[in-house]
Design a protein around this motif. Structure first.
Motif, PDB file in Angstrom:
ATOM      1  N   GLU A   1       0.730  -1.230  -0.214  1.00 10.95           N
ATOM      2  CA  GLU A   1      -0.011  -0.099  -0.029  1.00 10.95           C
ATOM      3  C   GLU A   1       0.874   1.365   0.136  1.00 10.95           C
ATOM      4  OE1 GLU A   1      -3.867   1.597   2.194  1.00 10.95           O
ATOM      5  OE2 GLU A   1      -2.297   0.586   3.762  1.00 10.95           O
ATOM      6  N   THR A   2       1.951   1.399   0.844  1.00 13.15           N
ATOM      7  CA  THR A   2       2.784   2.379   0.906  1.00 13.15           C
ATOM      8  C   THR A   2       3.463   2.522  -0.459  1.00 13.15           C
ATOM      9  OG1 THR A   2       3.434   2.034   3.273  1.00 13.15           O
ATOM     10  CG2 THR A   2       4.848   3.432   1.964  1.00 13.15           C
ATOM     11  N   ASP A   3       3.994   1.518  -1.319  1.00 13.37           N
ATOM     12  CA  ASP A   3       4.657   1.711  -2.411  1.00 13.37           C
ATOM     13  C   ASP A   3       3.649   2.185  -3.619  1.00 13.37           C
ATOM     14  OD1 ASP A   3       6.933   0.721  -1.325  1.00 13.37           O
ATOM     15  OD2 ASP A   3       6.806  -1.487  -1.930  1.00 13.37           O
ATOM     16  N   MET A   4       2.528   1.985  -3.407  1.00 13.58           N
ATOM     17  CA  MET A   4       1.560   2.296  -4.379  1.00 13.58           C
ATOM     18  C   MET A   4       1.131   3.475  -4.160  1.00 13.58           C
ATOM     19  SD  MET A   4      -1.597  -0.636  -4.691  1.00 13.58           S
ATOM     20  CE  MET A   4      -1.203  -1.956  -5.431  1.00 13.58           C
ATOM     21  N   ALA A   5       1.255   4.228  -2.872  1.00 11.40           N
ATOM     22  CA  ALA A   5       1.008   5.493  -2.521  1.00 11.40           C
ATOM     23  C   ALA A   5       1.908   6.503  -3.123  1.00 11.40           C
ATOM     24  CB  ALA A   5       0.749   5.706  -1.278  1.00 11.40           C
ATOM     25  N   ARG A   6       3.524   5.851  -3.080  1.00  8.82           N
ATOM     26  CA  ARG A   6       4.768   6.723  -3.400  1.00  8.82           C
ATOM     27  C   ARG A   6       4.872   6.556  -4.854  1.00  8.82           C
ATOM     28  NH1 ARG A   6       8.549   5.081   1.881  1.00  8.82           N
ATOM     29  NH2 ARG A   6       7.455   6.182   3.157  1.00  8.82           N
ATOM     30  N   GLY A   7       4.077   5.602  -5.464  1.00 11.30           N
ATOM     31  CA  GLY A   7       4.571   5.514  -6.983  1.00 11.30           C
ATOM     32  C   GLY A   7       5.649   4.493  -7.031  1.00 11.30           C
ATOM     33  N   GLN A   8       6.118   3.809  -6.210  1.00 12.12           N
ATOM     34  CA  GLN A   8       7.286   2.740  -6.149  1.00 12.12           C
ATOM     35  C   GLN A   8       6.773   1.603  -6.217  1.00 12.12           C
ATOM     36  OE1 GLN A   8       9.116   4.252  -2.522  1.00 12.12           O
ATOM     37  NE2 GLN A   8      10.039   5.825  -3.519  1.00 12.12           N
ATOM     38  N   TYR A   9       5.669   1.258  -6.586  1.00 12.59           N
ATOM     39  CA  TYR A   9       5.171  -0.442  -6.725  1.00 12.59           C
ATOM     40  C   TYR A   9       5.831  -1.121  -7.518  1.00 12.59           C
ATOM     41  CZ  TYR A   9       2.080  -4.253  -7.414  1.00 12.59           C
ATOM     42  OH  TYR A   9       1.520  -5.460  -7.787  1.00 12.59           O
ATOM     43  N   ILE A  10       6.146  -2.431  -7.510  1.00  9.66           N
ATOM     44  CA  ILE A  10       6.745  -3.289  -8.352  1.00  9.66           C
ATOM     45  C   ILE A  10       6.101  -4.569  -8.251  1.00  9.66           C
ATOM     46  CG2 ILE A  10       8.771  -4.557  -8.956  1.00  9.66           C
ATOM     47  CD1 ILE A  10      10.709  -2.276  -7.786  1.00  9.66           C
ATOM     48  N   ASP A  11       5.687  -5.048  -9.230  1.00  8.76           N
ATOM     49  CA  ASP A  11       4.925  -6.257  -9.433  1.00  8.76           C
ATOM     50  C   ASP A  11       5.702  -7.345  -8.839  1.00  8.76           C
ATOM     51  OD1 ASP A  11       3.394  -8.504 -10.046  1.00  8.76           O
ATOM     52  OD2 ASP A  11       2.453  -7.935 -12.019  1.00  8.76           O
ATOM     53  N   PRO A  12       5.482  -8.032  -7.698  1.00  6.13           N
ATOM     54  CA  PRO A  12       6.132  -9.239  -7.270  1.00  6.13           C
ATOM     55  C   PRO A  12       6.583 -10.168  -8.639  1.00  6.13           C
ATOM     56  CG  PRO A  12       4.274  -8.754  -5.814  1.00  6.13           C
ATOM     57  CD  PRO A  12       4.099  -7.903  -7.136  1.00  6.13           C
ATOM     58  N   GLN A  13       5.483 -10.258  -9.271  1.00  5.06           N
ATOM     59  CA  GLN A  13       5.754 -11.545 -10.395  1.00  5.06           C
ATOM     60  C   GLN A  13       6.896 -11.077 -11.621  1.00  5.06           C
ATOM     61  OE1 GLN A  13       4.139 -14.471 -10.164  1.00  5.06           O
ATOM     62  NE2 GLN A  13       3.154 -13.433  -8.320  1.00  5.06           N
ATOM     63  N   ALA A  14       7.137  -9.666 -11.605  1.00  6.02           N
ATOM     64  CA  ALA A  14       7.917  -8.996 -12.528  1.00  6.02           C
ATOM     65  C   ALA A  14       9.264  -9.600 -12.413  1.00  6.02           C
ATOM     66  CB  ALA A  14       7.799  -7.600 -12.405  1.00  6.02           C
ATOM     67  N   GLY A  15       9.847  -9.808 -11.233  1.00  3.03           N
ATOM     68  CA  GLY A  15      11.066 -10.222 -10.881  1.00  3.03           C
ATOM     69  C   GLY A  15      11.607 -11.767 -11.433  1.00  3.03           C
ATOM     70  N   ARG A  16      10.371 -12.479 -11.780  1.00  2.00           N
ATOM     71  CA  ARG A  16      10.354 -13.713 -12.209  1.00  2.00           C
ATOM     72  C   ARG A  16      11.034 -13.944 -13.556  1.00  2.00           C
ATOM     73  NH1 ARG A  16       5.111 -17.014  -9.739  1.00  2.00           N
ATOM     74  NH2 ARG A  16       5.363 -16.520  -7.608  1.00  2.00           N
ATOM     75  N   LEU A  17      11.079 -12.822 -14.421  1.00  3.48           N
ATOM     76  CA  LEU A  17      11.738 -12.887 -15.555  1.00  3.48           C
ATOM     77  C   LEU A  17      13.196 -13.229 -15.408  1.00  3.48           C
ATOM     78  CD1 LEU A  17      10.442 -11.917 -18.336  1.00  3.48           C
ATOM     79  CD2 LEU A  17      11.651  -9.878 -18.057  1.00  3.48           C
ATOM     80  N   THR A  18      13.817 -14.055 -16.303  1.00  6.93           N
ATOM     81  CA  THR A  18      15.197 -14.389 -16.081  1.00  6.93           C
ATOM     82  C   THR A  18      16.061 -13.286 -16.755  1.00  6.93           C
ATOM     83  OG1 THR A  18      15.267 -15.262 -18.261  1.00  6.93           O
ATOM     84  CG2 THR A  18      14.731 -16.718 -16.346  1.00  6.93           C
ATOM     85  N   VAL A  19      17.417 -13.287 -16.471  1.00  6.91           N
ATOM     86  CA  VAL A  19      18.137 -12.208 -16.930  1.00  6.91           C
ATOM     87  C   VAL A  19      18.526 -12.464 -18.585  1.00  6.91           C
ATOM     88  CG1 VAL A  19      20.720 -11.477 -16.979  1.00  6.91           C
ATOM     89  CG2 VAL A  19      19.589 -11.959 -14.651  1.00  6.91           C
ATOM     90  N   ARG A  20      18.076 -13.366 -18.962  1.00  7.96           N
ATOM     91  CA  ARG A  20      18.384 -13.801 -20.336  1.00  7.96           C
ATOM     92  C   ARG A  20      17.123 -13.286 -21.118  1.00  7.96           C
ATOM     93  NH1 ARG A  20      21.270 -17.375 -23.205  1.00  7.96           N
ATOM     94  NH2 ARG A  20      21.953 -18.585 -21.301  1.00  7.96           N
ATOM     95  N   GLN A  21      15.785 -13.334 -20.720  1.00  3.43           N
ATOM     96  CA  GLN A  21      14.743 -13.000 -21.061  1.00  3.43           C
ATOM     97  C   GLN A  21      14.642 -11.324 -21.116  1.00  3.43           C
ATOM     98  OE1 GLN A  21      12.124 -14.929 -18.444  1.00  3.43           O
ATOM     99  NE2 GLN A  21      11.172 -16.560 -20.043  1.00  3.43           N
ATOM    100  N   HIS A  22      15.302 -10.803 -19.911  1.00  3.80           N
ATOM    101  CA  HIS A  22      15.169  -9.470 -20.187  1.00  3.80           C
ATOM    102  C   HIS A  22      16.161  -8.792 -21.046  1.00  3.80           C
ATOM    103  CE1 HIS A  22      15.278  -5.441 -18.593  1.00  3.80           C
ATOM    104  NE2 HIS A  22      16.616  -5.424 -18.197  1.00  3.80           N
ATOM    105  N   ALA A  23      17.575  -9.554 -21.029  1.00  6.24           N
ATOM    106  CA  ALA A  23      18.421  -9.087 -22.078  1.00  6.24           C
ATOM    107  C   ALA A  23      17.883  -9.181 -23.340  1.00  6.24           C
ATOM    108  CB  ALA A  23      19.693  -9.952 -22.019  1.00  6.24           C
ATOM    109  N   GLU A  24      16.998 -10.121 -23.854  1.00  8.22           N
ATOM    110  CA  GLU A  24      16.610 -10.101 -25.331  1.00  8.22           C
ATOM    111  C   GLU A  24      15.615  -9.004 -25.227  1.00  8.22           C
ATOM    112  OE1 GLU A  24      14.775 -14.005 -25.203  1.00  8.22           O
ATOM    113  OE2 GLU A  24      16.691 -15.135 -25.375  1.00  8.22           O
ATOM    114  N   ARG A  25      14.847  -8.604 -24.208  1.00  8.54           N
ATOM    115  CA  ARG A  25      13.852  -7.476 -24.636  1.00  8.54           C
ATOM    116  C   ARG A  25      14.744  -6.051 -24.554  1.00  8.54           C
ATOM    117  NH1 ARG A  25       9.486  -8.394 -20.156  1.00  8.54           N
ATOM    118  NH2 ARG A  25       8.864  -6.103 -20.988  1.00  8.54           N
ATOM    119  N   TRP A  26      15.535  -6.092 -23.858  1.00 10.12           N
ATOM    120  CA  TRP A  26      16.261  -4.884 -23.676  1.00 10.12           C
ATOM    121  C   TRP A  26      17.216  -4.479 -24.945  1.00 10.12           C
ATOM    122  CZ3 TRP A  26      22.118  -4.154 -22.893  1.00 10.12           C
ATOM    123  CH2 TRP A  26      22.397  -2.991 -22.766  1.00 10.12           C
ATOM    124  N   LEU A  27      17.793  -5.563 -25.361  1.00 10.54           N
ATOM    125  CA  LEU A  27      18.587  -5.434 -26.472  1.00 10.54           C
ATOM    126  C   LEU A  27      17.943  -5.274 -27.787  1.00 10.54           C
ATOM    127  CD1 LEU A  27      20.985  -8.417 -26.211  1.00 10.54           C
ATOM    128  CD2 LEU A  27      21.665  -6.195 -26.417  1.00 10.54           C
TER     129      LEU A  27
END
Length: 411
Positions: free
Chosen positions: A66-92
């Motif tokens: 609730e605090t993170d949402m109010a501050r605009g700092q909310y991060i979806d707990p599921q988002a961190g399940r993306l692997t480094v490889r998957q993120h690297a492909e999207r980032w590149l």
């Protein structure tokens, strides 16, 4: 609180007396007891489960959400399940940069990051993993300067993950993670005799390349991309507007490094060398794609070329022409033996002659005079030497008296 806590071991229902009572569910004593649930900013339900006797932790977790949402700092707990490889492909895939720079970045991530970190999820990545990875690079014999480039690429990629709200912070920026240190060795420029010896060991058609690199400060790719129309013999300048780059070993025309076009003075000795070269080896029109291997073709009358109007491949040149010349004069092959050594020679000559760092930076095409200063500050004449010479000139031009600065005054 942003949500509620579900007790999966108990449920409420009306008892025989009409009062609400708690009764055990079929899941009683099995699995995690508490399920903290809330609706995320995207409108979907999120949850996290906690074991028995940890209801307070579940409440604290929801409160933090609730605090993170109010501050605009909310991060979806599921988002961190993306692997480094998957993120690297999207980032590149999202990068917009010079094609040559992209190729280098992609290769560094693919060859030096993904084999070690690619299978980890972003959310599990910790500073200790970065420190262990850096140790592997070090033990693998990767040069310190190259380690820094690889580290910078990974840090930039993870900063993008922070910006995309995939992870709360970049582990590369932890206080316990230190970027690889550069090799402390100072640049030792070649002496004039050294440059002339290498020049003489080259075949006649390639000697003006030494003159342009050592006499105008051009990079190797800029020398190979120099056209006759870029040389202004009347005003005595060279316009550096393109280079020949290799993208996956395929040549293309591209702007100079950092897209920084520049104009540099053309010394008379270099001008004579180029004029003689043109008379013996006429320029040839060479057409290459611009910036990318599938870019629109651009034509330039190059001073240095191969047969049938083909560009010189720097790898072939270095292997078949430059290195044999170095071996002929006894120059050890290594980091300081490439054509870039001629730019260091150029810098040392200008600084010894009293040229300013600002002017040298412009002639070399550096992005910042501060970089030029850090690179070549040890080559600048010492302040003590300048002070002695300045004072000597002042007093040598002054009146001839017995009470000069070296004469003690009696009382």
């Amino acid at each position: 609180m942003a949500g509620h806590i579900q007790d999966r071991w108990y449920k409420t229902e009306l008892g025989p007396t009409g009062k609400v009572v708690k009764v055990k569910t079929e899941r009683y004593g099995v699995g995690l007891r508490y399920r903290a649930r809330y609706v995320g900013p995207d409108g979907t339900e999120k949850s996290k489960s906690f074991p028995d006797r940890q209801k307070r932790l579940a409440e604290q977790w929801l409160s933090q959400i609730e605090t993170d949402m109010a501050r605009g700092q909310y991060i979806d707990p599921q988002a961190g399940r993306l692997t480094v490889r998957q993120h690297a492909e999207r980032w590149l895939a999202s990068l917009t940069m010079d094609p040559g720079t992209f190729v280098g970045t992609e290769q560094r991530i693919r060859l030096h990051v993904l084999p070690y970190l690619g299978s980890r999820t972003l959310g599990s990545l910790r500073p200790t993993h970065i420190r262990e990875w850096l140790r592997k690079l070090h033990d693998g014999g990767v040069a310190p300067a190259y380690q820094r480039v690889i580290f910078a690429n990974l840090s930039t990629m993870l900063t993008a993950a922070v910006d995309d709200r995939l992870i709360p912070e970049n582990p590369c920026r932890s206080s316990s993670v230190r970027a690889p240190k550069l090799d402390p060795r100072r640049i030792v420029p070649w002496q004039r005799e050294h440059v002339l010896a290498v020049r003489s060991a080259l075949s006649e058609q390639y000697r003006p390349m030494v003159d342009l690199a050592g006499g105008c400060g051009l990079r190797q790719g800029e020398v190979l991309g120099l056209a006759v129309e870029d040389v202004d013999f009347i005003d005595g300048v060279v316009h550096v507007v393109r280079q020949v780059k290799l993208i996956r070993n395929r040549p293309v025309f591209a702007p100079p490094k950092g897209a920084k076009e520049r104009t540099v003075p053309l010394p008379e000795s270099v001008a004579r060398s180029i004029e003689e070269h043109i008379s013996q080896h006429p320029p040839a029109s060479v057409a290459l794609p611009w910036r990318t291997v599938d870019g629109a073709p651009v034509t330039a009358s190059l001073l240095f070329h191969r047969d049938q109007g083909r560009p010189i491949n720097r790898n072939d040149f270095n292997r078949g022409v430059w290195r044999p010349a170095l071996e002929t004069v006894g120059v050890p092959l290594g980091r300081a033996s490439g054509m870039h050594a001629l730019r260091h020679f150029y810098a040392s000559v200008l600084l010894d002659a009293g040229e300013s760092i600002k002017a040298l930076s412009e002639y070399l095409g550096h992005h910042d005079p501060g970089f030029t200063l850090r690179t070549y500050t040890h080559l600048m004449p010492s302040s003590e030497k300048r002070t002695r010479e300045a004072v000597n000139r002042a007093f040598l031009d002054g009146p001839d008296t017995d009470d000069g600065p070296t004469t003690a005054q009696g009382e």
